[in-house]
Design a protein around this motif. Structure first.
Motif, short mmCIF file in Angstrom:
data_model
loop_
_atom_site.label_atom_id
_atom_site.label_comp_id
_atom_site.label_asym_id
_atom_site.label_seq_id
_atom_site.Cartn_x
_atom_site.Cartn_y
_atom_site.Cartn_z
N ASP A 454 0.83 -1.21 0.00
CA ASP A 454 0.00 0.00 0.00
C ASP A 454 0.86 1.26 0.00
O ASP A 454 0.57 2.23 -0.70
N GLY A 455 1.93 1.24 0.80
CA GLY A 455 2.84 2.39 0.84
C GLY A 455 3.48 2.67 -0.51
O GLY A 455 3.53 3.83 -0.96
N PHE A 456 3.96 1.62 -1.17
CA PHE A 456 4.56 1.80 -2.50
C PHE A 456 3.53 2.37 -3.48
O PHE A 456 3.83 3.31 -4.23
N CYS A 457 2.33 1.81 -3.48
CA CYS A 457 1.32 2.23 -4.46
C CYS A 457 0.89 3.67 -4.24
O CYS A 457 0.73 4.44 -5.20
N LYS A 458 0.69 4.06 -2.99
CA LYS A 458 0.21 5.40 -2.71
C LYS A 458 1.24 6.48 -3.02
O LYS A 458 0.88 7.66 -3.16
N HIS A 459 2.48 6.09 -3.14
CA HIS A 459 3.52 7.07 -3.46
C HIS A 459 4.05 6.86 -4.87
O HIS A 459 5.20 7.18 -5.18
N GLY A 460 3.20 6.28 -5.74
CA GLY A 460 3.52 6.18 -7.16
C GLY A 460 4.56 5.15 -7.51
O GLY A 460 5.10 5.19 -8.62
N MET A 461 4.84 4.23 -6.58
CA MET A 461 5.89 3.22 -6.83
C MET A 461 5.22 1.86 -7.06
O MET A 461 5.48 0.88 -6.36
N VAL A 462 4.35 1.82 -8.06
CA VAL A 462 3.58 0.60 -8.31
C VAL A 462 4.49 -0.55 -8.71
O VAL A 462 4.27 -1.71 -8.29
N PHE A 463 5.51 -0.26 -9.51
CA PHE A 463 6.44 -1.32 -9.92
C PHE A 463 7.13 -1.92 -8.69
O PHE A 463 7.29 -3.14 -8.59
N THR A 483 -4.51 -7.27 -0.09
CA THR A 483 -3.34 -7.09 -0.97
C THR A 483 -3.78 -6.84 -2.40
O THR A 483 -3.34 -5.88 -3.05
N TYR A 484 -4.66 -7.71 -2.88
CA TYR A 484 -5.10 -7.59 -4.27
C TYR A 484 -5.94 -6.32 -4.48
O TYR A 484 -5.88 -5.70 -5.55
N THR A 485 -6.70 -5.93 -3.47
CA THR A 485 -7.50 -4.71 -3.58
C THR A 485 -6.60 -3.50 -3.81
O THR A 485 -6.88 -2.65 -4.66
N VAL A 486 -5.50 -3.44 -3.05
CA VAL A 486 -4.56 -2.32 -3.19
C VAL A 486 -3.96 -2.30 -4.60
O VAL A 486 -3.90 -1.25 -5.26
N LEU A 487 -3.52 -3.47 -5.09
CA LEU A 487 -2.88 -3.53 -6.41
C LEU A 487 -3.87 -3.21 -7.53
O LEU A 487 -3.55 -2.48 -8.48
N ILE A 488 -5.08 -3.75 -7.41
CA ILE A 488 -6.10 -3.49 -8.43
C ILE A 488 -6.44 -2.00 -8.46
O ILE A 488 -6.54 -1.39 -9.54
N SER A 489 -6.59 -1.40 -7.29
CA SER A 489 -6.89 0.04 -7.22
C SER A 489 -5.75 0.86 -7.82
O SER A 489 -5.99 1.85 -8.53
N ALA A 490 -4.52 0.45 -7.53
CA ALA A 490 -3.37 1.20 -8.02
C ALA A 490 -3.31 1.17 -9.55
O ALA A 490 -3.08 2.20 -10.19
N PHE A 491 -3.52 0.01 -10.15
CA PHE A 491 -3.45 -0.09 -11.61
C PHE A 491 -4.64 0.58 -12.28
O PHE A 491 -4.51 1.15 -13.38
N CYS A 492 -5.80 0.55 -11.63
CA CYS A 492 -6.94 1.30 -12.16
C CYS A 492 -6.64 2.80 -12.10
O CYS A 492 -7.02 3.56 -13.01
N GLY A 493 -5.95 3.23 -11.03
CA GLY A 493 -5.61 4.64 -10.86
C GLY A 493 -4.68 5.16 -11.94
O GLY A 493 -4.72 6.36 -12.26
N VAL A 494 -3.83 4.30 -12.49
CA VAL A 494 -2.92 4.73 -13.56
C VAL A 494 -3.44 4.27 -14.93
O VAL A 494 -2.69 4.25 -15.91
N ASN A 495 -4.72 3.90 -14.95
CA ASN A 495 -5.42 3.52 -16.18
C ASN A 495 -4.81 2.30 -16.86
O ASN A 495 -4.91 2.14 -18.09
N ASN A 496 -4.19 1.42 -16.08
CA ASN A 496 -3.66 0.16 -16.61
C ASN A 496 -4.67 -0.93 -16.25
O ASN A 496 -4.46 -1.74 -15.35
N ILE A 497 -5.77 -0.92 -16.99
CA ILE A 497 -6.88 -1.81 -16.66
C ILE A 497 -6.53 -3.27 -16.91
O ILE A 497 -6.97 -4.16 -16.18
N ASP A 498 -5.72 -3.53 -17.93
CA ASP A 498 -5.35 -4.92 -18.22
C ASP A 498 -4.60 -5.54 -17.04
O ASP A 498 -4.84 -6.70 -16.68
N LYS A 499 -3.71 -4.77 -16.42
CA LYS A 499 -2.96 -5.27 -15.27
C LYS A 499 -3.89 -5.47 -14.07
O LYS A 499 -3.75 -6.43 -13.31
N ALA A 500 -4.84 -4.55 -13.93
CA ALA A 500 -5.80 -4.68 -12.84
C ALA A 500 -6.62 -5.95 -13.01
O ALA A 500 -6.84 -6.70 -12.04
N MET A 501 -7.05 -6.24 -14.23
CA MET A 501 -7.82 -7.46 -14.50
C MET A 501 -6.96 -8.71 -14.27
O MET A 501 -7.45 -9.74 -13.82
N GLN A 502 -5.67 -8.60 -14.61
CA GLN A 502 -4.75 -9.73 -14.38
C GLN A 502 -4.70 -10.08 -12.90
O GLN A 502 -4.76 -11.27 -12.53
#
Length: 768
Positions: A454-463, A483-502
């Motif tokens: 969550d910390g990585f995602c909220k500070h733009g460090m999704v990778f 865990t998955y909720t955070v990652l799915i939200s993060a990828f939706c936030g950067v408009n990477n929907i394919d990764k969110a669906m993955q």
């Protein structure tokens, strides 16, 4: 089976026979003369002497020689059967003096005891499954009533009859029996039994009446005792209550005045239950009544009260209770201070929490002796420090745990600090602390994983979040739904929907059940991305999982279908909302009005707006903006102005800068610059600040109308309003002012100087 029979015979041999029991009961006869008189009466009462019954001799023996309750009880018991005892009772009812009621009561007790002996199952009946009748004692009681015998029952008779009624599960008869009892026959044991039966049967009101009778001030014969307390306090804690919450204090007081108190376990349970019902005032009174009346109060009960006060953030009373504990020499324990520190931290009173903690560590004044801070207390304080941004102090406590405390830091300790560092934006330091945690031999938990992801995602460090997650999976630590909720939200936030669906598919494959937040996040992300077919698939899965769409989710879907111009799907969703009882909100109506307006369907847009008002929803500035913008886009500025005036006069919503910008731009496009300038003045009157977009629109209009002086005035106002020119402003002014030879004024404007005053000064100098 033979072994069981032998055991049964052995057990039976230890039971006293009726004759043995009677001998034991008759061993208290006071003298030989009394014994002789009793034997003589028994002899005269035998059936063989019935025809020559010497009443005078019997009466002399009974009413002159024998005179106590025990004498008549012994005679009835030695007769050997309840029927003979009843015959003796019949004789006494006709011959006993009027002041000899005790003799009848005693003989009736003997008949009941004999009947009880006779009701004990025989070895034969037990072995062959043939239980004896349980109604004989009840028949005796009914026989007494049929004879209208008014002598009172003895306490022993009443208790035996009570046990018989109870065994037969005749609760109503039991209540009637109790009400008919003479007070002299009632005992504490009998009342306790009745209380227990009534409460078990759900007869709370009847139980309350029995308890009130026991608690009467002048009652000393069947006053409540410790068993009463166990029954009553147990019921107060466990469900069916013999008193409403407001009556509990009175009940505790009355029992306490009889020296009946709840033990520590029950008192703690009672206070906890009251506090959980937000009845802290009643819990406080209960605790202090027990204290005042001399009941035993220990730290556990005070801890329950402290926890309740902490939930209300009543720090003042928490400190008051701690002072009372010290005064009454109730030793606090580590849990006591854990509760205090925890709630001080939750109230953001960290410095006070640190003071309490320092006292435990032997620092400062009034040190507390004998209480060692444990890991939970350290963790609570570290978490509190991190939540107010004082991570450095939390890290110092971590070092103290390592070097000075016998309680070593655990995974929770590190999780608190990692979370604090992540929230403060120090994600790299959080990762470093994680490495230190591993070096200290501690295993990360899923909380550790989720906190860092969550910390990585909220500070733009999704990778980095994905990399860390994969590292943890490699070490055997699986993520959970969070865990998955955070990652799915993060990828939706950067408009990477394919990764969110993955990650959604991975979540399903890993056995984690998505919660409603995951579904909502995906639906929102897919709708914003315009992937409405995929969004519809997720909606179907959401419903299959037993969840329902909320208003916000419907709004996202409606907006998505509006953008795709799939109006049929929009109306399907609106019907579905109505059928499922989900009410549209202002956002729903705004979306519809905006869509209908852009589509040029103004009559329907007006109907939707009227329905919105009818539903009790006030049109917002967005609502009016959508309508006004739609009319402006269709070049119907007069209708747009009509709604603008309606907004200003009848609604409670004042126009904002966006609405003014829409109208000014539309008027300028129609070369109606005077009305646009009038709107600029209206903005100033209403206190609505123009922005750069406002000035760009109006400058474009005055340029097209070649209103140079108005342009200079607007340029000065733009500087006054601190609206910085952008590339559109410069594009409008550069070409125009260069063409008319006013490039110097443009330079002054760019530098932030007024241009109108400059021109006036130059004119005065030239004339002079």
């Amino acid at each position: 089976m033979l072994v069981n029979s032998k055991v049964l015979l052995r057990r039976r041999s230890h039971l006293s026979s009726p004759s043995t029991t009677l001998r034991r009961r008759s061993s208290t006869v006071s003298s030989d003369s009394t014994e002789s008189a009793i034997n003589e009466v028994i002899k005269l009462l035998q059936p063989s002497n019935k025809n020559k019954l010497n009443s005078d001799k019997i009466n002399t023996l009974l009413f002159k020689t024998l005179s106590s309750h025990n004498h008549f009880l012994q005679i009835s018991l030695r007769l050997g059967s309840s029927s003979k005892a009843i015959n003796f009772l019949e004789y006494l009812s006709h011959n006993a003096p009027s002041n000899h009621h005790f003799s009848l009561s005693s003989v009736f007790q003997g008949a009941i005891e004999l009947s009880t002996e006779q009701q004990r199952p025989s070895l034969y009946s037990v072995y062959h499954g043939q239980p004896n009748s349980e109604n004989k004692l009840i028949d005796l009681y009914k026989y007494r009533k049929s004879k209208n015998w008014t002598f009172p029952l003895t306490p022993k008779s009443a208790l035996l009859l009570f046990q018989c009624f109870e065994k037969a599960q005749l609760v109503n008869d039991l209540i009637v029996f109790f009400k008919e009892l003479d007070p002299s026959a009632k005992s504490t044991r009998l009342c306790n039994g009745l209380l227990r039966v009534l409460l078990k049967s759900g007869r709370v009101e009847d139980a309350r009446n029995v308890l009130d009778e026991m608690l009467e001030p002048d009652n000393m014969k069947f006053a409540p005792d410790g068993f009463t307390g166990e029954i009553v306090f147990g019921e107060l804690v466990n469900g069916r209550s013999v008193a409403a919450d407001e009556e509990i204090v009175r009940l505790v007081t009355l029992l306490g005045e009889r020296r009946v108190f709840p033990d520590t376990f029950r008192l703690t349970q009672l206070i906890t239950k009251l506090c959980r019902r937000w009845k802290n005032g009643i819990a406080w009174e209960v605790l202090h009544r027990v204290m005042k009346l001399g009941g035993q109060v220990e730290a556990a009960s005070c801890n329950a009260m402290l926890a309740g006060l902490g939930r209300e953030r009543n720090i003042g009373r928490m400190n008051e209770l701690l002072a009372e504990m010290e005064e009454m020499k109730i030793s606090p324990n580590v849990i006591t201070f854990g509760i205090l520190v925890n709630h001080l931290c939750k109230a953001r009173r960290i410095d006070e929490a640190l003071q309490v903690f320092d006292r435990l560590r032997g620092k400062g004044e009034s040190n507390i002796v004998g209480v060692e801070p444990d890991a939970v207390l350290y963790n609570t304080l570290i978490d509190g420090l991190c939540k107010v941004g004082r991570e450095e102090e939390g890290l110092r406590l971590l070092e103290e745990m390592k070097t000075k405390s016998k309680h070593r830091p655990n995974t929770v300790t590190y999780n608190c600090l990692i979370d604090g560092l992540c929230k403060a934006g120090n994600v790299d330091n959080a990762r470093g602390l994680y490495n230190q945690m591993i070096a200290d031999g501690l295993q990360p938990s899923v909380v550790t994983l989720n906190t860092l992801v969550d910390g990585f995602c909220k500070h733009g460090m999704v990778f980095s979040a994905v990399e860390f997650f994969n590292e943890m999976k490699g070490k055997g630590l699986k993520g959970n739904a969070a865990t998955y909720t955070v990652l799915i939200s993060a990828f939706c936030g950067v408009n990477n929907i394919d990764k969110a669906m993955q990650y959604f598919d991975e979540m399903l494959c890993s056995g984690c059940s998505p919660d409603v937040i995951v579904y909502y996040t995906l639906i929102s992300g897919l709708s914003i991305a315009g992937r409405m077919d995929d969004a519809s698939v997720i909606v179907s899965k959401l419903k299959e999982s037993g969840f329902c769409l909320d208003t916000a989710c419907y709004n996202v879907l409606i907006s998505g279908f509006c953008k795709k111009k799939k109006v049929e799907r929009v109306y399907d969703l609106l019907n579905e909302m109505e059928n499922t009882g989900v009410r549209p909100d202002t956002i729903t109506y705004n979306t519809l009005i905006s869509y209908l307006g852009k589509a040029g369907d103004f009559p329907t847009a007006d109907k939707v707006m009227k329905k919105m008002i009818k539903e009790g929803l006030e049109p917002s500035v967005v609502t009016y903006g959508a309508v006004i913008n739609a009319y402006c886009l269709s070049n119907n500025v007069d209708e747009a102005m009509k709604h603008f005036k309606e907004m200003c006069s009848t609604s409670k919503v004042p126009p904002n800068t966006v609405i003014y910008n829409i109208l000014i731009d539309a008027l300028c496009n129609l070369n109606d610059v005077k009305r646009a300038l009038s709107l600029m003045d209206d903005m100033k009157v209403r206190g609505v600040r123009p922005n750069t977009t406002t000035y760009n629109a109006i400058l474009k209009g005055v340029r097209d109308e070649k209103m140079l002086d108005e342009a200079f005035v607007l340029m000065d106002r733009m500087i006054e309003d601190a609206c910085n020119p952008d590339y559109i402003t410069m594009e409008i002014l550069t070409e125009w002012l260069s063409a008319v030879g006013e490039i110097e004024k443009l330079k002054r404007f760019v530098q932030g100087y007024q241009v109108s005053s400059c021109s006036e000064s130059s004119a005065k100098l030239f004339v002079g």
